[in-house]
Design a protein around this motif. Structure first.
Motif, PDB file in Angstrom:
ATOM      1  N   GLN A 128       0.841  -1.188   0.000  1.00  0.00           N
ATOM      2  CA  GLN A 128       0.000   0.000   0.000  1.00  0.00           C
ATOM      3  C   GLN A 128       0.875   1.236   0.000  1.00  0.00           C
ATOM      4  N   PRO A 129       0.563   2.228  -0.825  1.00  0.00           N
ATOM      5  CA  PRO A 129       1.322   3.478  -0.774  1.00  0.00           C
ATOM      6  C   PRO A 129       1.003   4.250   0.498  1.00  0.00           C
ATOM      7  N   GLY A 130       1.855   5.203   0.838  1.00  0.00           N
ATOM      8  CA  GLY A 130       1.614   6.011   2.029  1.00  0.00           C
ATOM      9  C   GLY A 130       2.895   6.569   2.594  1.00  0.00           C
ATOM     10  N   SER A 131       2.777   7.206   3.763  1.00  0.00           N
ATOM     11  CA  SER A 131       3.916   7.769   4.479  1.00  0.00           C
ATOM     12  C   SER A 131       4.305   6.833   5.616  1.00  0.00           C
ATOM     13  N   PHE A 132       5.623   6.644   5.802  1.00  0.00           N
ATOM     14  CA  PHE A 132       6.117   5.722   6.807  1.00  0.00           C
ATOM     15  C   PHE A 132       7.216   6.398   7.626  1.00  0.00           C
ATOM     16  N   LEU A 133       7.305   5.986   8.889  1.00  0.00           N
ATOM     17  CA  LEU A 133       8.421   6.405   9.732  1.00  0.00           C
ATOM     18  C   LEU A 133       9.485   5.317   9.698  1.00  0.00           C
ATOM     19  N   LEU A 134      10.735   5.740   9.702  1.00  0.00           N
ATOM     20  CA  LEU A 134      11.857   4.818   9.588  1.00  0.00           C
ATOM     21  C   LEU A 134      12.856   5.097  10.696  1.00  0.00           C
TER      22      LEU A 134
ATOM     23  N   SER B 276      13.508   8.971  10.663  1.00  0.00           N
ATOM     24  CA  SER B 276      13.361   9.711   9.414  1.00  0.00           C
ATOM     25  C   SER B 276      12.096   9.240   8.723  1.00  0.00           C
ATOM     26  N   GLY B 277      11.794   9.855   7.605  1.00  0.00           N
ATOM     27  CA  GLY B 277      10.565   9.541   6.895  1.00  0.00           C
ATOM     28  C   GLY B 277      10.813   8.780   5.611  1.00  0.00           C
ATOM     29  N   LEU B 278       9.823   8.044   5.189  1.00  0.00           N
ATOM     30  CA  LEU B 278       9.865   7.276   3.953  1.00  0.00           C
ATOM     31  C   LEU B 278       8.508   7.416   3.276  1.00  0.00           C
ATOM     32  N   VAL B 279       8.507   7.762   2.002  1.00  0.00           N
ATOM     33  CA  VAL B 279       7.264   7.937   1.259  1.00  0.00           C
ATOM     34  C   VAL B 279       7.201   6.915   0.133  1.00  0.00           C
ATOM     35  N   VAL B 280       6.139   6.119   0.108  1.00  0.00           N
ATOM     36  CA  VAL B 280       5.818   5.280  -1.039  1.00  0.00           C
ATOM     37  C   VAL B 280       4.679   5.990  -1.759  1.00  0.00           C
ATOM     38  N   PRO B 281       4.957   6.614  -2.916  1.00  0.00           N
ATOM     39  CA  PRO B 281       3.935   7.453  -3.546  1.00  0.00           C
ATOM     40  C   PRO B 281       2.773   6.621  -4.066  1.00  0.00           C
ATOM     41  N   TYR B 282       1.854   7.298  -4.760  1.00  0.00           N
ATOM     42  CA  TYR B 282       0.705   6.607  -5.334  1.00  0.00           C
ATOM     43  C   TYR B 282       1.180   5.447  -6.203  1.00  0.00           C
TER      44      TYR B 282
END
Length: 973
Positions: free
Chosen positions: A744-750, A764-770
């Motif tokens: 699933q796409p979305g915003s994740f914390l890493l 830090s942040g990780l983004v899996v786009p659409y």
């Protein structure tokens, strides 16, 4: 039908083996006659069968059959499935009777729609569960290949637009080619829409407070026009511009200012008139802004945090006040923008389980601090029993065995109508279970479920040691039926009157409208006279909130509006705590210093008096700094995962702590308490880079110092609150890499953890786009489909000619059957027969004659009589020879014997048969074989011949031979 060999050259072994068997036959075989011939024949057959087996002998049948498997691309970029279904039905209608067809769907994973059958159903539909956000044609092709064996004319028909973003269909094609399976392709046009998409958002990975920077945005469009570009920092809009958009790539740079510290997520959105697809209109990026820490203060009641805010301001700590828990974010990444979070007298039912889980994960995995400040709606009074925040705090809400608490009679009246099905019912059961777990052994509990009728799940029962039994009964509740509140409420009151307890309380929960509303006034009067209180919970917007609120007011209880069913457990446990009034200790005392550690210097000059607090129990690993005379913890702290949490069980509004908030050292003490919860990283010792490819995220981590621990893992948490741990492989000193799959796409914390589970870097942040399905196409996917067909020997089919799929004659193929097993079984059986012929002493001649008799006619003797059996003749000749031998060689039959007189008596002589004359005589001076030499009778009167030990006479043997001959004749007949 035919025969073939896998290793025909091994048949040459028959030449030396045949020579060996010929030599063995001619040499001394230790057998003779028929037995020798049979043994040689059996052994030769065994050798022949073994040679055929090792040569790989196979039988085969020539097949004239087609096996076709359709692979339908069901990703989001494909048109409606009806077009592909119609084409498959039309093409399958032209197949022959022996041909078979199957269907496979492909999106993120392949799935069977229909296994190989002789036909497609007339109402065939593609209905396998799919995840259309990705296209994995490799998975679909390999799944289709599993249905085919490659022995008949096997083919796969791929119906797709070729826009794969996971896996490689060409890699699957190479494997299918090796199996002899061709792939035909039916190119499908992609959905043609007017589309503008945000493909990239770039910001600096690290910023300092008040630093100016640019947000770079890449927009791709299929049409020309004017649009509006909007930019957001977290949830706050920071910019809006009107831009001209051309066909293809468009790059924009927008100036921004890093105002607040912490981890921030930036979002860019494009809006254009005529855009037909909105799923790809937003892009994301993360950055961390360094500077002074930032604290989030969440108020249970608006305007109650002035003392806390004043203290933080004096300590130069940035803060943000959130006036209601309902404003807490529902996205995990947004909690990483704060260094610490303070709950000021916040009730758990206002927060909800999901937000509690997010905060708990932010503390445990990403080092965000948390502090809970007490009050009448906090800790146990706030319904935090067995919640995620209770797990994070250094104190628990359970007070078992600590103080004398009034006995409680509690009845839970739970709506079990059909509208409660699903999460509502599960949350209601969880709420009832938590409430039971809070009760003490002397308390009484009852659970009444109702729809249009009532059902006592648990009749009013003293808890005692029956908690697990009661919980088991609660778990059996199922939703069904309508809603009728009054009969259930009346029955609960009737049963409550019978209960003996110091406090009596009813909790009524429903999500619907009552079938009737008469009689509530008299019911409330009865409750008042019997000192029974009632609280009500309205679940969802369909509940009769007016009725429930009036019942709560009349029953001197509380009314709760639960828009989110996840808050129901906290409501129930809060009610159980409030009705007992056992959590609040309302008396003045001077706190005692216990295990203060590095905070000891804060209290060296003494501490002010406290007038009340909420009772809790310290956890075994927690550090209790200040305590009450009970003793209960007043101030406690501990390390929870990567973060730190603090519990202050009194208030900070001045009701219980008026001396504290006026104490000159108050600001410094509170500031130090909050600072202790801040993340323990001054700078990140690792450089983390991520790259998203399809549904894969690749990690590249490099230690700034050039060296790192042997074991390192990445912890990734999204809005689903299921942390994923990715083991990072050390490729060189201080250099690590890894990979994870996302669906699933979305915003994740890493965050990064070492082998002991300790966090070693700032989150830090990780983004899996659409989904890549919504990306605007830039290549030529149709060419890839043509390459696949050419590689495997397939064809490019046409939508207008579905019949051409089965038009060509099937490719003849062989269906093989390995005969190795059968040959080995036959060789084993013949080997057993060979052993029997060589080792067993049986009448093999007679057995052979019997076995051969059905295959040959019996010759007739002269006159029509059958000739005497050869064996019978030999037996008769042997009898004559024996008779002649015992008769002394006389050929003529002797005269009949006369009786002879013997001394002492008479003895009749045996009459010798005439045939004895033909027996050969024994050699002179020797007795016949098998007998002793005859002795002459002793002379003398009165002597008799001895009977015992008398050697057998020829007459006796002749009689035995006669009997044997007669038996042989009977058997021959």
């Amino acid at each position: 039908m035919g025969v073939q060999f896998n290793h025909p050259w091994l048949l040459l072994l028959l030449i030396p083996l045949a020579a060996f068997m010929f030599y063995a036959y001619k040499s001394d075989f230790r057998l003779s006659g028929t037995r020798k011939n049979i043994a040689v024949l059996l052994r030769s057959a065994v050798i022949l069968l073994l040679v055929l087996a090792v040569s790989g002998m196979q039988s085969f049948t020539v097949l004239q059959q087609k096996k076709i498997v359709y692979v339908a691309d069901r990703s989001a970029s494909m048109p409606e499935a009806g077009q592909a279904e119609d084409w498959m039905l039309k093409s399958a209608a032209s197949k022959k009777a022996d041909d078979t067809v199957g269907v496979v769907s492909a999106s993120l994973q392949g799935a069977y729609e229909q296994k190989l059958m002789n036909h497609l159903p007339a109402n065939f539909k593609l209905n396998a569960a799919q995840k259309p956000e990705f296209t994995n044609l490799e998975s679909g092709l390999m799944l289709a290949g599993n249905l085919l064996d490659g022995r008949s004319d096997s083919r796969i028909v791929l119906i797709s637009d070729g826009k794969e973003n996971v896996g490689s269909m060409l890699a699957a094609g190479r494997m299918l080619k090796n199996q002899g399976i061709a792939v035909d392709v039916l190119p499908s046009p992609s959905r043609q829409v007017k589309d503008a998409a945000v493909e990239e958002v770039n910001v600096p990975r690290k910023l300092y407070q008040a630093e100016s920077f640019s947000i770079e945005v890449l927009v791709r469009s299929t049409f020309k026009g004017q649009g509006e570009l909007r930019l957001y920092e977290d949830t706050r809009e920071i910019g809006r511009e009107t831009v001209d958009v051309a066909v293809g790539e468009n790059r924009y740079a927008v100036k921004a200012l890093a105002k607040t510290t912490g981890l921030h997520r930036y979002r860019a959105e494009i809006f254009m008139e005529g855009d037909q697809q909105s799923a790809n209109n937003a892009g994301y990026a993360f950055t961390r802004v360094d500077g002074s820490p930032k604290v989030l203060i969440v108020e249970g009641k608006k305007g109650t945090s002035a003392n806390i805010a004043s203290a933080l301001s004096s300590g130069l700590i940035q803060y943000e006040v959130m006036s209601s828990p309902a404003l807490l974010p529902n996205e995990m990444a947004k909690y990483a923008a704060y260094d610490s979070i303070i709950f000021n007298n916040v009730s758990g039912d206002q927060v909800g389980e999901r937000r509690m889980e997010m905060i708990e994960q932010a503390v445990k995995s990403y080092g965000v601090g948390f502090m809970m400040v007490g009050g009448e709606e906090s800790f146990g009074m706030g319904g935090y029993f067995k919640t995620p925040l209770e797990r994070a705090l250094p104190v628990s809400m359970e007070l078992e065995g600590k103080r004398q608490i009034p006995s409680l009679g509690l009845i839970l009246v739970i709506d079990r109508s059909g509208s409660m099905e699903g999460d509502k019912m599960e949350m209601a059961k969880e709420a009832a279970i938590r409430t039971v777990e809070l009760l003490r052994s002397k308390d009484t509990v009852g659970v009444l479920a109702f729809d249009s009728t009532n059902w006592w799940v648990v009749p009013p029962t003293k808890v005692g040691d029956k908690k697990q039994e009661i919980i088991g009964e609660i778990q059996s509740i199922q939703s069904d039926g309508g809603t009728d509140i009054y009969p259930a409420a009346a029955e609960a009151v009737e049963e409550m009157i019978k209960i003996t307890a110091q406090r009596k309380h009813i909790i009524l929960m429903t999500d619907g409208q009552s079938a009737g509303s008469d009689g509530y006034d008299s019911l409330l009067e009865t409750m008042g006279s019997e000192k029974i209180t009632m609280s009500t919970v309205a679940v969802g917007m369909d509940a009769d909130a007016n009725l429930l609120e009036s019942l709560a007011d009349g029953g001197k209880g509380r009314f709760y509006m639960a828009d989110d069913e996840a808050t129901i457990p906290a409501i129930f446990s809060r009610e159980a705590a409030m009705i007992s009034k056992s959590y609040i200790v309302d008396k003045p005392f001077v706190p005692a210093l216990q295990d203060a550690g590095d905070w000891r210097r804060l209290f060296e000059g003494g501490v002010p008096q406290i007038y009340g607090y909420v009772a809790t129990t310290p956890k075994p690993a927690a550090q209790t700094v200040l305590s009450s005379p009970e003793p209960d913890p007043l101030l406690a702290r501990w390390q929870y995962g990567s973060g730190r949490t603090v519990a202050w069980t009194s208030d900070m509004m001045g009701k219980w702590s008026k001396d504290w908030v006026s104490w000159p050292a108050f600001s410094n003490v509170l500031t130090q308490m909050v600072k202790w919860t801040f993340p323990q990283f001054t700078a990140s010792p690792y450089d983390v880079k991520t790259e998203v490819e399809g549904n894969k995220v690749h990690f590249q981590v490099n230690a700034v110092s050039g060296s790192g621990p042997e074991q390192l893992q990445a912890v990734v948490t999204g809005d689903q609150l299921k942390p994923s741990k990715v083991e990072l492989v050390q490729e060189a000193p201080g250099s690590y890499s890894g990979e994870m799959t996302v669906e699933q796409p979305g915003s994740f914390l890493l965050s990064l953890e070492d082998g002991s589970g300790k966090s070693v870097a700032m989150p830090s942040g990780l983004v899996v786009p659409y989904s890549p399905e919504y990306r605007i196409e830039t290549g030529n996917a149709g060419k890839e489909l043509e390459r696949l067909a050419e590689m495997t020997g397939g064809r490019v089919l046409s939508w207008d000619k579905p019949e051409q799929l089965f038009a060509a004659a099937p490719r003849p193929s062989r269906q093989l059957h390995d005969l190795g097993y059968e040959l080995l079984v036959a060789a084993l059986l013949l080997w057993v027969a060979d052993v029997a012929v060589r080792r067993l002493a049986l009448p093999w001649g007679r057995i052979g004659a019997r076995l051969a008799a059905p295959f040959r006619g019996r010759p007739k003797a002269a006159g029509g009589a059958e000739p005497a059996d050869a064996g019978l003749g030999r037996l008769a000749a042997r009898k004559q020879r024996a008779a002649a031998f015992y008769g002394g060689g006389s050929a003529a039959p002797p005269a009949p014997a006369q009786p002879q007189a013997r001394a002492g008596g008479k003895e009749a002589g045996a009459k010798r048969p005439a045939s004895e004359a033909s027996r050969p005589a024994a050699p002179k001076g020797m007795a016949p074989r098998g007998t002793q030499a005859a002795r002459p009778p002793e002379a003398g009167p009165g002597k008799k011949a001895a009977a015992a030990g008398k050697p057998p006479q020829p007459d006796d043997r002749s009689a035995s031979m006669d009997r044997l001959l007669a038996a042989r004749k009977r058997n021959s007949r």
